[in-house]
Design a protein around this motif. Structure first.
Motif, PDB file in Angstrom:
ATOM      1  N   ARG A  32      -6.174   3.052   1.108  1.00 52.74           N
ATOM      2  CA  ARG A  32      -6.734   4.019   0.155  1.00 52.74           C
ATOM      3  C   ARG A  32      -7.618   5.035   0.872  1.00 52.74           C
ATOM      4  N   ARG A  33      -8.263   4.617   1.922  1.00 55.88           N
ATOM      5  CA  ARG A  33      -9.111   5.528   2.688  1.00 55.88           C
ATOM      6  C   ARG A  33      -8.273   6.456   3.568  1.00 55.88           C
TER       7      ARG A  33
ATOM      8  N   LEU B 152       0.443   3.478  -3.384  1.00 61.72           N
ATOM      9  CA  LEU B 152      -0.228   4.767  -3.261  1.00 61.72           C
ATOM     10  C   LEU B 152       0.722   5.938  -3.493  1.00 61.72           C
TER      11      LEU B 152
ATOM     12  N   ALA C 123       0.829  -1.209   0.000  1.00 58.42           N
ATOM     13  CA  ALA C 123       0.000   0.000   0.000  1.00 58.42           C
ATOM     14  C   ALA C 123       0.861   1.256   0.000  1.00 58.42           C
TER      15      ALA C 123
ATOM     16  N   TYR D 261       1.416   1.953   6.052  1.00 59.31           N
ATOM     17  CA  TYR D 261       0.982   3.027   5.157  1.00 59.31           C
ATOM     18  C   TYR D 261       0.727   4.341   5.892  1.00 59.31           C
TER      19      TYR D 261
ATOM     20  N   ARG E 223     -12.066  13.132  -2.901  1.00 58.36           N
ATOM     21  CA  ARG E 223     -11.012  13.923  -3.524  1.00 58.36           C
ATOM     22  C   ARG E 223     -11.647  15.140  -4.176  1.00 58.36           C
TER      23      ARG E 223
ATOM     24  N   MET F  51      -5.157  -2.783   1.342  1.00 58.80           N
ATOM     25  CA  MET F  51      -5.194  -1.726   0.345  1.00 58.80           C
ATOM     26  C   MET F  51      -6.445  -0.862   0.502  1.00 58.80           C
ATOM     27  N   THR F  52      -7.567  -1.495   0.816  1.00 60.00           N
ATOM     28  CA  THR F  52      -8.808  -0.736   1.018  1.00 60.00           C
ATOM     29  C   THR F  52      -8.666   0.239   2.182  1.00 60.00           C
TER      30      THR F  52
ATOM     31  N   GLU G 287      -2.213   5.822  -8.605  1.00 63.71           N
ATOM     32  CA  GLU G 287      -1.843   4.589  -7.899  1.00 63.71           C
ATOM     33  C   GLU G 287      -1.146   3.608  -8.835  1.00 63.71           C
TER      34      GLU G 287
END
Length: 469
Positions: A49-50, A23, A19, A141, A401, A45-46, A63
């Motif tokens: 990403r948040r 990212l 991650a 991350y 975003r 990863m989920t 990404e």
């Protein structure tokens, strides 16, 4: 040019590394024989990403790809950086290195080991000079620390290369100059954990009480100021010398059992496990990770303003990611994700944060015309906002975003007027607008004054360009 890395091991740490790299725009090849590896990495990863975009105040790059490979050799072949994140057994790690060396003799091998000496890891390698330890902390991350350790045969140049790589990922590479088991952080953590186990074992305190003793007190200090600096400050004007004079003799008292470990019997292991399960309150690991991540985001962001500790690392990462706005009409002055601490009781971005994002957009314009931080510091001049009109057109939520487009609508003399549109990046919907008037001021007199000719020229150029749109 796309950067790429290989990761061997897709557990909590390997997934976290995937991650952190992906990212930041790196392509990642992962090998893990676990049939559940794809699911586990996907879940990490989920979460990443948040969470990760909420720490930075600039949009992360596009990404990178995360590819699961069928064999270790496929993942490692041609990779300039191979991250090893397999179980903490020397024999397993050495076997992995042998497989890597069969197809790759040049790439840096960075072990994520928590405490095994790199000299032991590289002892049977054909090319031992390229092995280093790069020990991260979970969640990889979010937490910036990575301990870099060289073995006896490590080429020192690889440590320097690693510093650049991990700094570019928004991390704080700490070079542990002396090779020692457990490195620095884990030795300190283990001392505290050892004492905590004794307190629980002897029924002095429960798991929840032990954690409360850290979380509501010293832990908050440790988040932004380490042990040594904390005690230095506790000594008042006398600093650490006064602290040692006052409390040094206490170190000889039998307050701790740091040299002993309670026997890990089945009953004791169950006792610890049951208390920790109760403490979790029925929340599963994903829910606890979300709570943890939100808390870490808030702590790290709170320190960004003071440019302190982990906040300083995050600010430096912003600078790596941020691009100076071009003269395009309109200018892209903000491109970022809305962080969790910008939301209110209604679950959407509060009014004050619209002022924040438009203020940040205005600072981007100021930088573009030469009125940047150096201008303010060196010349004692700046632009102050004297009037804004904000229209709220759509709800904005954490994790979205957003992009701010700015046009200079007036630029002459002391005046700099901007019109900002904040749009949802996914569909372009305008979520808010702001008409903002700024006046040039002297920070010495705190009154308006004429800007230098070069700044005026840049402002007028933008106003003319944007008027054509």
């Amino acid at each position: 040019m796309t950067k790429s890395a290989c990761i061997v091991g897709g557990g909590v740490i390997g997934g976290g590394w995937a991650a952190r790299f992906a990212l930041n725009g790196w392509d990642v090849r992962v090998f893990d024989p676990d049939p559940e590896a794809e699911r586990k990495i996907s879940e990490v990863m989920t979460n990443a990403r948040r969470a990760m975009p909420m720490v930075v105040d600039v949009a992360l790059p596009e990404e990178g790809n995360v590819t699961l490979c069928a064999t270790l050799e496929e993942a490692a072949e041609g990779a300039a950086l191979i991250v090893e994140a397999v179980p903490e057994r020397v024999d397993i790690k050495r076997k992995v290195y042998a497989q890597i060396e069969a197809v790759n003799t040049d790439g840096i091998i960075a072990s994520s080991t928590s405490g095994i000496m790199p000299s032991d890891l590289q002892a049977e390698m054909a090319h031992p000079g390229r092995l280093i330890v790069a020990h991260p902390f979970n969640p990889v991350y979010l937490l910036p620390l990575v301990e870099l350790v060289a073995g006896k045969q490590t080429d020192a140049a690889h440590i320097e290369t690693a510093k650049k790589i991990y700094s570019g990922l928004g991390m704080y590479p700490l070079h542990c100059r002396v090779e020692i088991e457990g490195f620095l952080s884990d030795r300190l953590q283990e001392a505290l954990w050892r004492e905590a186990l004794w307190l629980l074992h002897d029924d002095v305190a429960t798991a929840a009480e032990i954690d409360a003793a850290i979380a509501y007190g010293p832990g908050l200090r440790w988040a932004q100021m380490g042990t040594m600096q904390t005690f230095h400050l506790a000594g008042g004007e006398g600093g650490m010398r006064a602290m040692l004079a006052m409390f040094g003799p206490c170190l000889k008292w039998p307050w701790t059992k740091l040299m002993d470990v309670p026997e890990l019997t089945d009953d004791f292991v169950n006792k610890v496990g049951d208390q920790c399960d109760t403490q979790a309150g029925g929340l599963g690991p994903r829910a606890l990770e979300t709570i943890r991540d939100d808390n870490l985001i808030g702590i790290i962001r709170s320190m960004k303003r003071a440019n302190w500790g982990a906040g300083a690392v995050a600010r430096a990462h912003d600078d790596v990611l941020r691009e100076v706005p071009s003269d395009a009409a309109p200018m892209v002055t903000q491109d970022r994700v809305v962080p969790i601490d910008w939301t209110d009781i209604n679950g959407h971005m509060n009014e004050g944060r619209y002022g924040q994002i438009f203020s940040d957009a205005a600072e981007a314009v100021m930088a573009a015309v030469g009125a940047d931080e150096a201008y303010i510091t060196d010349q004692g001049l700046s632009y102050f906002t004297v009037e804004t009109t904000v229209k709220y057109l759509a709800e904005t939520h954490a994790g979205e975003r957003v992009v701010v487009h700015t046009a200079v609508t007036e630029g002459r003399g002391k005046k700099l007027r901007c019109f900002h549109e904040m749009k949802r990046a996914s569909d372009g919907e305008v979520m808010a607008t702001c008409d903002q008037l700024m006046l040039h001021v002297s920070l010495e007199t705190r009154r308006t004054c004429e800007p230098p000719a070069d700044v005026v020229a840049r402002v007028e150029t933008l106003a003319t360009l944007h008027a054509k749109e």
